[in-house]
Design a protein around this motif. Structure first.
Motif, short mmCIF file in Angstrom:
data_model
loop_
_atom_site.label_atom_id
_atom_site.label_comp_id
_atom_site.label_asym_id
_atom_site.label_seq_id
_atom_site.Cartn_x
_atom_site.Cartn_y
_atom_site.Cartn_z
N MET A 140 -20.43 55.30 -3.85
CA MET A 140 -20.75 55.69 -5.24
C MET A 140 -22.27 55.85 -5.38
O MET A 140 -23.03 54.96 -5.01
CB MET A 140 -20.26 54.58 -6.18
CG MET A 140 -20.21 55.02 -7.63
SD MET A 140 -19.44 53.75 -8.63
CE MET A 140 -17.70 54.14 -8.52
N SER A 141 -22.69 57.01 -5.91
CA SER A 141 -24.13 57.21 -6.00
C SER A 141 -24.69 56.50 -7.23
O SER A 141 -24.03 56.38 -8.25
CB SER A 141 -24.46 58.70 -6.02
OG SER A 141 -23.97 59.26 -7.21
N GLU A 142 -25.93 56.05 -7.09
CA GLU A 142 -26.56 55.28 -8.16
C GLU A 142 -27.08 56.20 -9.24
O GLU A 142 -27.78 57.17 -8.97
CB GLU A 142 -27.76 54.54 -7.54
CG GLU A 142 -27.76 53.06 -7.76
CD GLU A 142 -26.49 52.37 -7.31
OE1 GLU A 142 -25.61 52.19 -8.17
OE2 GLU A 142 -26.39 51.99 -6.14
N LEU A 143 -26.76 55.88 -10.47
CA LEU A 143 -27.28 56.64 -11.61
C LEU A 143 -28.53 55.96 -12.12
O LEU A 143 -29.56 56.59 -12.36
CB LEU A 143 -26.21 56.70 -12.70
CG LEU A 143 -26.58 57.43 -13.98
CD1 LEU A 143 -26.91 58.89 -13.70
CD2 LEU A 143 -25.40 57.35 -14.97
N LEU A 144 -28.43 54.65 -12.28
CA LEU A 144 -29.56 53.86 -12.76
C LEU A 144 -29.86 52.75 -11.76
O LEU A 144 -28.95 52.09 -11.26
CB LEU A 144 -29.22 53.23 -14.12
CG LEU A 144 -30.25 52.24 -14.68
CD1 LEU A 144 -31.56 52.95 -15.02
CD2 LEU A 144 -29.70 51.53 -15.92
N ASP A 145 -31.14 52.61 -11.45
CA ASP A 145 -31.55 51.55 -10.54
C ASP A 145 -32.82 50.89 -11.11
O ASP A 145 -33.90 51.47 -11.05
CB ASP A 145 -31.81 52.15 -9.16
CG ASP A 145 -32.03 51.07 -8.10
OD1 ASP A 145 -32.09 49.87 -8.46
OD2 ASP A 145 -32.13 51.43 -6.91
N ILE A 146 -32.64 49.73 -11.68
CA ILE A 146 -33.78 48.97 -12.23
C ILE A 146 -34.09 47.88 -11.22
O ILE A 146 -33.19 47.14 -10.81
CB ILE A 146 -33.42 48.33 -13.59
CG1 ILE A 146 -33.15 49.42 -14.63
CG2 ILE A 146 -34.54 47.40 -14.07
CD1 ILE A 146 -32.80 48.88 -16.02
N GLU A 147 -35.35 47.83 -10.78
CA GLU A 147 -35.68 46.85 -9.76
C GLU A 147 -36.84 45.97 -10.18
O GLU A 147 -37.95 46.44 -10.40
CB GLU A 147 -36.03 47.57 -8.46
CG GLU A 147 -35.25 47.02 -7.28
CD GLU A 147 -35.61 47.76 -6.01
OE1 GLU A 147 -34.79 48.58 -5.58
OE2 GLU A 147 -36.73 47.55 -5.50
N ASN A 148 -36.49 44.69 -10.39
CA ASN A 148 -37.51 43.66 -10.56
C ASN A 148 -38.52 43.92 -11.67
O ASN A 148 -39.72 43.72 -11.46
CB ASN A 148 -38.29 43.54 -9.24
CG ASN A 148 -37.92 42.23 -8.57
OD1 ASN A 148 -37.87 41.18 -9.22
ND2 ASN A 148 -37.65 42.30 -7.28
N ILE A 149 -38.05 44.34 -12.83
CA ILE A 149 -39.02 44.62 -13.89
C ILE A 149 -39.51 43.34 -14.56
O ILE A 149 -38.77 42.36 -14.74
CB ILE A 149 -38.51 45.61 -14.96
CG1 ILE A 149 -37.16 45.19 -15.54
CG2 ILE A 149 -38.45 47.02 -14.40
CD1 ILE A 149 -36.75 46.00 -16.77
N GLU A 150 -40.79 43.36 -14.91
CA GLU A 150 -41.43 42.28 -15.66
C GLU A 150 -41.99 42.88 -16.94
O GLU A 150 -42.66 43.91 -16.90
CB GLU A 150 -42.55 41.65 -14.85
CG GLU A 150 -42.04 40.99 -13.59
CD GLU A 150 -43.12 40.26 -12.81
OE1 GLU A 150 -44.11 39.82 -13.44
OE2 GLU A 150 -42.97 40.16 -11.59
N VAL A 151 -41.67 42.24 -18.05
CA VAL A 151 -42.08 42.77 -19.36
C VAL A 151 -42.68 41.65 -20.21
O VAL A 151 -42.18 40.52 -20.20
CB VAL A 151 -40.87 43.41 -20.09
CG1 VAL A 151 -41.26 43.90 -21.49
CG2 VAL A 151 -40.29 44.56 -19.28
N PHE A 152 -43.74 42.00 -20.93
CA PHE A 152 -44.42 41.05 -21.80
C PHE A 152 -44.36 41.53 -23.24
O PHE A 152 -44.39 42.73 -23.51
CB PHE A 152 -45.91 40.92 -21.41
CG PHE A 152 -46.13 40.24 -20.09
CD1 PHE A 152 -45.80 40.88 -18.90
CD2 PHE A 152 -46.70 38.98 -20.04
CE1 PHE A 152 -46.03 40.27 -17.67
CE2 PHE A 152 -46.93 38.35 -18.82
CZ PHE A 152 -46.59 38.99 -17.63
N TYR A 153 -44.31 40.59 -24.18
CA TYR A 153 -44.59 40.87 -25.59
C TYR A 153 -45.94 40.21 -25.85
O TYR A 153 -46.00 38.98 -25.94
CB TYR A 153 -43.52 40.29 -26.50
CG TYR A 153 -42.18 41.04 -26.43
CD1 TYR A 153 -42.03 42.29 -27.01
CD2 TYR A 153 -41.08 40.47 -25.79
CE1 TYR A 153 -40.81 42.97 -26.96
CE2 TYR A 153 -39.86 41.13 -25.74
CZ TYR A 153 -39.74 42.38 -26.33
OH TYR A 153 -38.53 43.04 -26.28
N GLY A 154 -47.00 40.99 -25.92
CA GLY A 154 -48.33 40.40 -26.01
C GLY A 154 -48.53 39.50 -24.80
O GLY A 154 -48.28 39.91 -23.67
N PRO A 155 -48.95 38.27 -25.03
CA PRO A 155 -49.20 37.39 -23.91
C PRO A 155 -47.93 36.72 -23.37
O PRO A 155 -47.96 36.11 -22.31
CB PRO A 155 -50.14 36.34 -24.50
CG PRO A 155 -49.77 36.29 -25.94
CD PRO A 155 -49.30 37.67 -26.33
#
Ligand code: ATP
Length: 229
Positions: free
Chosen positions: A1-16
């Protein structure tokens, strides 16, 4: 099955303050992936980052073969991410039909097909969106996302706070969409409805992907550890 979405190791901040510390998830073509976890674990932030309403400090997001990690929201929508946001935003002063037409992009979805999926919307086609019940607004929000002919439909708590009969109608629609091969990323607290349609589950804990597997592999012990209150 081919990948449509691939999110890898995301880091997200809200301000600090850091909200995501390493979230990874994949959605294959035609798959339904359930994004799970207790309140505040980062589900909505993950979806916001996919749709470019939050920016990641680290990690990679690929969709339909493109690196979308620094694209603006409208480009990601054009590429085929159809978001039904938490809180179901529609244009309050447009009718049901105007809301749907305003979202339309070329493809298989038409007014007629949305009305077939949600007959209630057809009955209310001339009614202003702000006079619809919460459940009808949710159907309209889903209809609007479908009118964009999304490669990936993203549902964030689409059944939250709705009456049981309306919830059932939305689950029926989601099952019908899955049967047509629509790829779906879905957040919902009703596990009894969610697990039977999910091909994969991704569980977040404190901003990290803590567990990934099939619904069958999600034992009561795991569910209690990651989802129990
Ligand atoms: P819920 O099921 O309650 O919606 P969730 O899993 O979707 O939870 P998020 O809404 O992504 O979780 O929240 C993840 C973390 O980020 C939480 O600690 C939350 O307090 C924080 N957070 C979310 N939105 C903001 C914001 N706008 N500003 C600051 N912090 C935020």
């Amino acid at each position: 099955m081919s990948e449509l979405l691939d999110i890898e190791n995301i880091e997200v901040f809200y301000g600090p303050s850091q909200a995501l510390f390493g979230v990874s998830l994949k959605v294959g073509e035609g798959e339904v992936v359930a994004l799970m976890g207790r309140n505040g674990m980062g589900k909505t932030t993950t979806i916001r980052t996919l749709c470019r309403m939050s920016k990641q400090k680290a990690g990679r997001i690929e969709f339909a073969g493109c690196d979308i990690g620094s694209m603006p929201s409208h480009k990601v929508a054009q590429l085929g991410v159809g978001l039904v946001p938490e809180g179901r935003r529609c244009f309050a002063n447009l009718t049901v039909e105007e809301n749907l037409v305003a979202a339309a992009r070329a493809g298989e979805w038409s007014l007629a097909r949305v009305y077939e999926l949600f007959p209630r919307l057809e009955e209310r086609q001339g009614q202003m969106a702000n006079t619809l019940s919460g459940g009808e607004q949710q159907m309209l929000a889903i209809g609007r996302a479908l009118m964009t002919n999304p490669k990936l439909l993203v549902l964030d708590e689409a059944t939250e706070g709705l009456a049981p009969v309306i919830r059932e109608e939305i689950w029926r629609a989601v099952r019908e969409l899955k049967a047509t091969g629509q790829s779906i990323l879905i957040v919902d607290k009703t596990l009894s409805e969610l697990l039977p349609i999910a091909d994969h589950c991704v569980i977040l804990e404190r901003g990290r992907t803590a567990w990934t597997g099939t619904p069958d592999a999600l034992t009561p012990e795991l569910a209690d550890r990651y989802l129990g209150v």
